[in-house]
Design a protein around this motif. Structure first.
Motif, PDB file in Angstrom:
ATOM      1  N   ALA A 189       0.111 -33.910  13.070  1.00 51.47           N
ATOM      2  CA  ALA A 189       1.542 -33.216  13.177  1.00 51.47           C
ATOM      3  C   ALA A 189       0.608 -31.287  13.999  1.00 51.47           C
ATOM      4  O   ALA A 189       1.018 -31.173  14.678  1.00 51.47           O
ATOM      5  CB  ALA A 189       2.597 -33.406  12.537  1.00 51.47           C
ATOM      6  N   ARG A 190      -0.080 -31.723  12.933  1.00 51.07           N
ATOM      7  CA  ARG A 190      -0.612 -30.048  12.626  1.00 51.07           C
ATOM      8  C   ARG A 190      -2.295 -29.596  14.089  1.00 51.07           C
ATOM      9  O   ARG A 190      -2.430 -28.869  13.830  1.00 51.07           O
ATOM     10  CB  ARG A 190      -0.815 -29.361  11.470  1.00 51.07           C
ATOM     11  CG  ARG A 190       0.254 -29.638  10.339  1.00 51.07           C
ATOM     12  CD  ARG A 190       1.323 -28.352  10.743  1.00 51.07           C
ATOM     13  NE  ARG A 190       1.843 -27.659  10.360  1.00 51.07           N
ATOM     14  CZ  ARG A 190       3.584 -27.203   9.745  1.00 51.07           C
ATOM     15  NH1 ARG A 190       2.504 -26.143  10.283  1.00 51.07           N
ATOM     16  NH2 ARG A 190       4.021 -27.540   9.261  1.00 51.07           N
ATOM     17  N   PRO A 192      -6.144 -30.818  14.400  1.00 52.20           N
ATOM     18  CA  PRO A 192      -7.490 -30.416  13.761  1.00 52.20           C
ATOM     19  C   PRO A 192      -7.228 -29.237  12.787  1.00 52.20           C
ATOM     20  O   PRO A 192      -7.953 -29.628  11.885  1.00 52.20           O
ATOM     21  CB  PRO A 192      -8.776 -30.805  14.662  1.00 52.20           C
ATOM     22  CG  PRO A 192      -7.640 -30.460  16.507  1.00 52.20           C
ATOM     23  CD  PRO A 192      -6.246 -31.123  15.885  1.00 52.20           C
ATOM     24  N   ALA A 193      -7.530 -27.757  13.527  1.00 54.18           N
ATOM     25  CA  ALA A 193      -6.745 -26.718  13.288  1.00 54.18           C
ATOM     26  C   ALA A 193      -6.363 -26.814  12.200  1.00 54.18           C
ATOM     27  O   ALA A 193      -6.220 -25.756  10.950  1.00 54.18           O
ATOM     28  CB  ALA A 193      -7.120 -25.687  14.571  1.00 54.18           C
ATOM     29  N   GLY A 194      -5.287 -27.795  11.990  1.00 50.55           N
ATOM     30  CA  GLY A 194      -4.647 -27.053  11.160  1.00 50.55           C
ATOM     31  C   GLY A 194      -3.629 -26.100  11.165  1.00 50.55           C
ATOM     32  O   GLY A 194      -3.025 -25.252  10.042  1.00 50.55           O
ATOM     33  N   ARG A 195      -3.172 -25.229  12.309  1.00 47.94           N
ATOM     34  CA  ARG A 195      -1.905 -24.383  12.499  1.00 47.94           C
ATOM     35  C   ARG A 195      -0.760 -24.627  12.300  1.00 47.94           C
ATOM     36  O   ARG A 195      -0.078 -25.106  12.313  1.00 47.94           O
ATOM     37  CB  ARG A 195      -1.929 -24.194  14.279  1.00 47.94           C
ATOM     38  CG  ARG A 195      -3.135 -23.876  15.207  1.00 47.94           C
ATOM     39  CD  ARG A 195      -3.483 -23.412  16.490  1.00 47.94           C
ATOM     40  NE  ARG A 195      -3.985 -24.271  17.514  1.00 47.94           N
ATOM     41  CZ  ARG A 195      -4.611 -24.949  17.445  1.00 47.94           C
ATOM     42  NH1 ARG A 195      -5.777 -24.173  17.126  1.00 47.94           N
ATOM     43  NH2 ARG A 195      -4.892 -25.861  18.282  1.00 47.94           N
TER      44      ARG A 195
END
Length: 195
Positions: A189-190, A192-195
């Protein structure tokens, strides 16, 4: 409205489309050896984009065992591999080095570079663990680290919590699978960068 069909399972255990057998055939474990294996599809090292059938030991670690039995999804398996790599990097950070071995002048420079890389690795591991904690909480992240990183068995975790036995072990295993699936969903859901 047509019925919604589940997505076709993918990954090394399920996806057999356009996979060929190796010329020498599949490997077999030695006679009399108690090794559990499964036929999997792996990337062909000689032909980019192609895939080969191979024999894999399904008991190398908990992730392989869980995926080979279909108890976790491919996404959870892949996230578990990312976590495993991070835990292995974290274990290497701060370990002893042999930078004094050898007689070259640039050994001090290499040592400084290795320190810089270790700091970068530590920051990446911390960032990843923050994402995991955000997905499943601190206690869930600790459990994932115990099982994947420290290779603690489900039975040992159940015993450490004061609840030994088959039922408690199954509950710990179920909790581990849920935590891994939740982490995979959160990462998907976020992005690869985890924003």
């Amino acid at each position: 409205m047509p019925p919604i069909r589940p997505a076709r399972p993918t990954g090394r255990y399920a996806d057999r489309r356009s996979v060929r057998a190796p010329a020498q055939g599949l490997a077999r474990p030695p006679a009399g050896a108690a090794i559990r294996t499964a036929v999997v599809a792996v990337p062909d090292p000689m032909e980019p984009g192609a895939r080969l059938l191979a024999t894999a030991n399904t008991r190398t670690d908990i992730l392989e065992d869980e995926r080979s039995h279909g108890r976790i999804s491919e996404a959870a398996y892949q996230v578990g591999r990312v976590l495993q790599e991070a835990f292995e990097r974290a274990a290497r950070i701060g370990g002893s080095s042999n930078w004094l071995d050898g007689g070259r002048v640039d050994m001090a420079e290499r040592h400084e570079l290795s320190i810089g890389y270790a700091v970068q690795d530590a920051r990446r591991v911390q960032a990843l663990m923050r994402r995991v904690e955000h997905a499943v909480g601190v206690v869930g992240a600790r459990m994932l680290r115990a099982v994947i990183g420290d290779r603690t068995s489900f039975a040992a975790i159940a015993t450490a919590r004061g609840r030994a036995g088959d039922r408690a072990t199954r509950q710990v295993a179920s909790r581990f699978r849920w935590l891994l699936e939740e982490t995979a969903d959160h990462f998907a859901a976020r992005g690869p960068a985890g924003r």
